[in-house]
Structures are given as C-alpha cells and as structure tokens.
Design a protein around this motif. Structure first.
Motif, PDB file in Angstrom:
ATOM      1  N   TYR A 292       0.733  -1.256   0.061  1.00  0.00           N
ATOM      2  CA  TYR A 292      -0.097   0.073   0.163  1.00  0.00           C
ATOM      3  C   TYR A 292       0.897   1.347   0.047  1.00  0.00           C
ATOM      4  CZ  TYR A 292      -3.962  -3.386   1.074  1.00  0.00           C
ATOM      5  OH  TYR A 292      -4.634  -4.445   0.847  1.00  0.00           O
TER       6      TYR A 292
ATOM      7  N   GLN B 199       0.866   3.745  -2.778  1.00  0.00           N
ATOM      8  CA  GLN B 199       0.516   5.179  -2.166  1.00  0.00           C
ATOM      9  C   GLN B 199      -0.850   5.231  -2.144  1.00  0.00           C
ATOM     10  OE1 GLN B 199       2.582   8.667  -3.349  1.00  0.00           O
ATOM     11  NE2 GLN B 199       4.461   7.591  -4.483  1.00  0.00           N
ATOM     12  N   ILE B 200      -1.673   4.206  -1.417  1.00  0.00           N
ATOM     13  CA  ILE B 200      -3.008   4.167  -1.266  1.00  0.00           C
ATOM     14  C   ILE B 200      -3.299   3.966   0.325  1.00  0.00           C
ATOM     15  CG2 ILE B 200      -3.781   3.887  -3.527  1.00  0.00           C
ATOM     16  CD1 ILE B 200      -4.207   1.009  -3.053  1.00  0.00           C
TER      17      ILE B 200
ATOM     18  N   ILE C 285      -4.790   3.923  -9.651  1.00  0.00           N
ATOM     19  CA  ILE C 285      -4.201   5.093  -9.603  1.00  0.00           C
ATOM     20  C   ILE C 285      -3.887   5.757 -10.632  1.00  0.00           C
ATOM     21  CG2 ILE C 285      -3.280   4.642  -7.376  1.00  0.00           C
ATOM     22  CD1 ILE C 285      -0.610   4.474  -8.494  1.00  0.00           C
ATOM     23  N   CYS C 286      -3.307   7.134 -10.861  1.00  0.00           N
ATOM     24  CA  CYS C 286      -2.815   8.128 -11.729  1.00  0.00           C
ATOM     25  C   CYS C 286      -4.051   8.490 -12.701  1.00  0.00           C
ATOM     26  CB  CYS C 286      -1.802   7.365 -12.784  1.00  0.00           C
ATOM     27  SG  CYS C 286      -0.318   6.578 -11.951  1.00  0.00           S
TER      28      CYS C 286
ATOM     29  N   THR D  20      -8.061   5.434  -0.203  1.00  0.00           N
ATOM     30  CA  THR D  20      -7.758   6.608   0.189  1.00  0.00           C
ATOM     31  C   THR D  20      -6.358   6.737  -0.900  1.00  0.00           C
ATOM     32  OG1 THR D  20      -8.655   7.488   2.095  1.00  0.00           O
ATOM     33  CG2 THR D  20      -6.978   8.972   1.250  1.00  0.00           C
ATOM     34  N   ARG D  21      -6.364   7.736  -1.911  1.00  0.00           N
ATOM     35  CA  ARG D  21      -5.156   7.862  -2.672  1.00  0.00           C
ATOM     36  C   ARG D  21      -4.467   8.876  -2.128  1.00  0.00           C
ATOM     37  NH1 ARG D  21      -9.584   6.322  -6.025  1.00  0.00           N
ATOM     38  NH2 ARG D  21      -9.403   4.832  -7.384  1.00  0.00           N
ATOM     39  N   ASN D  22      -3.135   8.638  -1.781  1.00  0.00           N
ATOM     40  CA  ASN D  22      -2.153   9.495  -1.093  1.00  0.00           C
ATOM     41  C   ASN D  22      -1.181  10.180  -1.797  1.00  0.00           C
ATOM     42  OD1 ASN D  22      -3.458   8.709   1.213  1.00  0.00           O
ATOM     43  ND2 ASN D  22      -2.067   7.015   1.194  1.00  0.00           N
ATOM     44  N   SER D  23      -0.894   9.973  -3.287  1.00  0.00           N
ATOM     45  CA  SER D  23       0.164  10.407  -4.025  1.00  0.00           C
ATOM     46  C   SER D  23      -0.131  11.989  -4.339  1.00  0.00           C
ATOM     47  CB  SER D  23      -0.104   9.707  -5.328  1.00  0.00           C
ATOM     48  OG  SER D  23      -0.875   9.954  -6.143  1.00  0.00           O
TER      49      SER D  23
END
Length: 337
Positions: free
Chosen positions: A16, A20-21, A97-98, A30-33
């Motif tokens: 994780y 970066q989640i 992500i992204c 929750t996406r943290n990037s």
C-alpha cells in the motif's frame, strides 16, 4: 510450504505504501500520491511545440480525453495528404491510481506528438475499486466511438482516421489490448476510424502461478509482486483470481476467435518491456501466444531497466520513440514514402 509461497511471503514491503494508497474499513481506498500534474495548453507559448486541450466525452462518468496536436501541423495545409497518424493512449497506474494529466504522461504524449508527428488522444478512464474492470475497457472503447463520430476540429482537420493505433503503458497496455480484442469484431461500427495496430508498453498482465521473473524480482522496489497482487485484488471483478481473462488473456476462452479476426484484419502488434521488470515473463508469454495464433507481433525487450523506466530516463524514452516510429511507419507504408 512450497518454495513459491515461501518466496512470496519473504517480502517485508508494504504494497500500500508502494502504491501510495490507504485501504479503508469499508473496502474503499484513499489515494495519497501528490505527483505533479500539468494543465492542458491549447494556446501555449511559442517555444512549446505541441498544443493540448481536454474534452469531456461522458459527463456522467467523467471520462475525458487530452488531445495533443503538433503546432507545426496547424500552420500547414490540412489536406488529406498532410493529415497525421492517430495514437489513442491509455495511461498506467494498475487500474487504481494515476490520471491522464500527470506530468509524466503529459510529457510522454507531448514527446510522441512531436517526434512521431502524430495526433495523440490520451484517455482518462474510471479507476478501481470504485469502478472495477471491465469499466476501464468500457471507457476505452467509448473513447474510440467518440473519436469516430466527433466534430472536434483538432481531430477532423488534422488526424488521419485511417491510420489509428491503440497504445497503452502498464495497465494502459492491458487496456489497449482488451479494447483492441473487443473492437476487432466490430470494426465496421468504428468507420471511418481504422485501427492499424496495437502498441503494448510494459503491459500489466498476471496469472495465479508465479512466473520466473516475478520470483526473481519479488522484492522489486518499483513494482514488487505483493503490490501487483493488491492492484489485481482491487481491480478484477469480485471473486475473480489472476487467471481471469482480464489479467491473463492467454487462458483458454473465446480469444482465439478474436485473434483470428485481428490476424485477418492485418493488425500489427508491438510489445515492449525489459528484463528488470517483474512482469517481463508475462509480456513475452503474450507475444508467444499471439505468434502461435498467427498475429503479426514483434517484441522489444531490453536488458536492465525497470517498470516505467521510459518515463524517467530520457535515453530509454528516446530508444522507445525510435521503435515506435519504425513500427508505425512499417504498419502504414504510405507514411514512410
């Protein structure tokens, strides 16, 4: 305990943290990037050689595209002889992500537009787990149907719809593959859009049984196997394992008929990768699978490197652009004339 399971459990990497989640108790994430993003520039300063703009194609799903147009093309005649090949690009990120506006993807598409003298349409599709597969495939195909019917001048005036290529990186390579497999059986419905080939850059494929490269690079710092497992768990349909056709297209199923169709259409396929990527054995397996079905496919697999190396290493990106240029020109002989 089998050696495979023992090696799988030997990693101390937090998947994780790599992705970066943060997983939430209700199954959401929750996406943290905080990766940098680049806005579209429909009227950039003169030193920027490419125009770009965003167009929403489905407001209900918030699917949109970013179009890249070489500036030089807007200053020349728009006759059919001067129209440019069209590359439809799907970004990476493990389906989770992204986004298309990340600076890495924006700059990569910008460079392709300049170096290949092509119009590039980068697709922003829905992400998992909020929208599990096949949502991304649905969005990928919807973008193609939008392109074929659009009145968007940057496309109708400057793009050659008869020279279209589907391209993606990582998860985007998987999406390009599955979108191609889906539309191959309905090509008449895409006219005047005509697909000439697929470009799968380090495509994200998987399987239940660990490959040799996954075991060799199980603790890879860019894409460790435990991170791939989490991404598949979040993106595949509930209850599916990594031998689902979305993850492993080589499993027995209806794909043979589709590959026969791709063969008869004369589509060409290019798969790129490197031996520093844990996914490389999956990628070479897909090349062999297509070869066995008679599809015109070429694999470019470099020594060293890592997953996504072309987005951070200019020399690797330059080498890949050269391969793309050869592939596109060989697939559309008139462009090389």
């Amino acid at each position: 305990m089998s050696p495979e399971i023992a090696q799988t459990q030997s990693t101390n990497i937090d998947p994780y943290q790599i992705i970066q989640i943060t997983p939430n108790p209700d199954g959401s994430i929750t996406r943290n990037s905080n990766w940098s993003k680049t806005p579209a520039t429909p009227d950039p300063p003169h030193h920027i050689p490419v125009l770009s703009k965003d167009v929403i194609i489905n407001q209900s799903t918030n699917v949109w595209v970013r179009i890249f147009l070489p500036r030089r093309q807007t200053l020349e005649s728009s006759s059919s002889n001067n129209k440019l090949p069209l590359i439809v690009f799907y970004h990476g990120g493990g389906f989770v992500i992204c986004s298309a506006d990340l600076s890495a993807f924006h700059n990569f598409c910008l460079n392709m537009a300049v170096e290949l003298q092509a119009v590039v349409v980068s697709v922003e599709y829905r992400l998992a787990p909020e929208n599990r597969l096949p949502a991304a495939y649905d969005d990928a195909v919807e973008a193609l149907h939008w392109i074929k019917a659009t009145q968007e001048e940057w496309l109708t005036k400057y793009a050659d719809f008869s020279k279209c290529f589907l391209m993606g990186s990582s998860a985007g390579g998987n999406i390009a593959c599955h979108a191609g497999l889906r539309v191959a059986t309905e090509v008449d419905n895409l006219l005047p859009l005509q697909i000439k080939g697929m470009i799968l850059h380090q495509p994200f494929f998987g399987g239940v049984k660990r490959s040799s490269s996954e075991l060799r690079l199980i603790n890879d710092m860019v894409l460790p196997v435990c991170a791939s497992d989490v991404l598949w768990d979040l993106s595949l349909p509930l209850g599916a394992d990594r031998d689902h056709e979305y993850s492993n297209p080589t499993v027995e199923g209806g794909s043979k008929v589709v590959l026969d169709k791709i063969k008869s259409l004369g589509w060409k396929v290019m798969v790129t990768g490197c031996d520093g990527d844990p996914l490389v054995d999956r990628q070479t397996e897909v090349v062999k699978w297509m070869e066995q079905k008679g599809v015109q496919v070429v694999g470019h697999f470099a020594e060293g490197g890592f997953h996504g190396v072309e987005f951070v290493n200019p020399s690797k990106a330059e080498a890949m652009i050269s391969q793309l240029k050869d592939f596109i020109f060989s697939s559309t002989p008139k462009l090389a004339a």
